[in-house]
Scaffold this active site. Structure first.
Site, short mmCIF file in Angstrom:
data_model
loop_
_atom_site.label_atom_id
_atom_site.label_comp_id
_atom_site.label_asym_id
_atom_site.label_seq_id
_atom_site.Cartn_x
_atom_site.Cartn_y
_atom_site.Cartn_z
N SER A 193 0.80 -1.22 0.00
CA SER A 193 0.00 0.00 0.00
C SER A 193 0.83 1.27 0.00
O SER A 193 0.30 2.36 -0.14
CB SER A 193 -0.93 0.00 1.22
OG SER A 193 -0.17 -0.11 2.40
N LYS A 209 4.11 10.55 2.96
CA LYS A 209 4.12 11.57 1.91
C LYS A 209 5.07 12.70 2.26
O LYS A 209 5.34 12.98 3.44
CB LYS A 209 2.71 12.18 1.77
CG LYS A 209 1.62 11.22 1.29
CD LYS A 209 1.63 11.07 -0.22
CE LYS A 209 0.39 10.32 -0.69
NZ LYS A 209 0.26 8.97 -0.10
#
Lengths: 219, 219
Positions: free
Chosen positions: A137, A176
DNA sequence: CTTGACATAGAACGAATGTTCCGATAGAAT
DNA sequence: ATTCTATCGGAACATTCGTTCTATGTCAAG
């Protein structure tokens, strides 16, 4: 003397030798040891050095000034073995769960609950913990199943940092690069072919740590 | 003497001092240096030591036997008796060029031409070299601009290894997991969402090394 | 050619440093 | 109490080791 036990004096000697060697680049002489540990007689220092040899803390070379060699045992006993930092593995990281946080700061005993990283690769050594990536993921963060992510527990961040965030509404963890954009926040995948996410309401974010290092062992 | 340049003798001295210190645990004496470098006169050794001090390779403590201190870089390499392995960075890796190979096995002097990896992360320590990834062309290998790839010079490979291959017809370097498939070869991107490449003619492949480790430093 | 810097040799000196010997003390074992 | 062992202290000794001095050779600059 009881085998395996150091007298107070010997303990002080070990500590001094280690410290001296580290910041001098060479071992101390007998007299230097005596002076700093509070022993007036060189023969006594000599005597205790030999005890330390017996105990496996040192080796000595005859007729060599400063011919003291520290063994791994000594370095370990003063916690200065090499430039490696052991970082606790606190668990795995999924998309579907918040990042597990280290529950304790207690010292690491077992090797398999830690990963060793050369200090060289790290800019900080405080507040670090490691996670193993589970599943695919995180591929948009260029992080794959089996990779190890070293993170720093640190609520502060700067533009461009890679962070682990928990998106409250989606109930999802992701890695991120993070940027301020006015009052919004932009989350940018590491993979440049993928699109950023704009977070309108920063309240929705929970920064769980800064990613400091990613390690992928291929074998 | 030309500033910044070492004579052959001085070079040998530096190398000897470093090696001696590493495996003795203490620096060599002037006479030991002379003997091993082939200088009969202590004063000449002394003279050249002072030159090395001028050049910033050493510092010396007056009237201290073996009072030679290697400067930070060299001192660091002393620490490699520990658990850190220094791996030479031989260059960058592009999609459009074959992998640069290490041109020498000579010792590493400067720190910035090497990366330090804890031995813990490596299964082998032989034949290793490091490359910095340049550009985005390797993202299908989950490897990004700025990442450091540690490779092993090793023509043998087993199914599933990640290797750097040079595709002769496409004139392209890529990092892929490699599998035998009958007489063909399958190159599988690390990113599971991407499609494999089937190579009909293995002659077209040139295995340039096995990827052993990928390191991404975020700050 | 002379001069001056740089590099090299060899030897002598003295300081730094490891080694050894003798004796003293304390505590445990007999 | 006696003995034995571990530890300590001081001093003399022997070796290692850094320092210094003088002399020689080389080589480029003037």
């Amino acid at each position: 003397m009881v085998k395996g036990k150091l007298s107070e004096r010997q303990r002080r000697m070990v500590e001094f030798i280690e410290r001296f060697t580290v910041d001098s680049g060479y071992p101390p002489s007998i007299r230097e040891i005596g002076k700093n540990v509070g022993i007036s007689s060189t023969s006594v220092v000599n005597y205790n050095l030999n005890r330390l040899v017996d105990e496996g803390y040192l080796t000595r070379d005859k007729n060599v000034s400063r011919g003291i060699r520290m063994t791994k045992k000594l370095l370990k006993s003063v916690g200065r073995l090499s430039d490696v930092i052991r970082i606790r593995k606190v668990g795995r990281i999924f998309a579907s769960e918040p990042v597990p946080m280290p529950s304790t700061d207690s010292p690491i005993f077992s090797t398999d609950e830690a990963i060793e990283i050369s200090r060289d690769l790290l800019s900080t050594t405080e507040g670090l913990f490691a996670l193993e990536v589970k599943g695919d993921s995180m591929i948009d963060a260029m992080v794959n199943d089996g990779d190890v992510v070293v993170m720093q527990r640190e609520p502060e961040w700067r533009n461009g940092d890679m962070v682990a965030v928990w998106l409250k509404d989606k109930e999802e963890t992701t890695l991120k690069h993070i940027y301020r954009q006015g009052r919004k926040v932009r989350l940018q995948p590491a993979n440049p072919t993928m699109q950023p996410i704009i977070i309108d309401n920063p309240e929705n974010l929970e920064i769980q740590g800064k990613v400091v290092l990613v390690v992928r062992q291929l074998n």
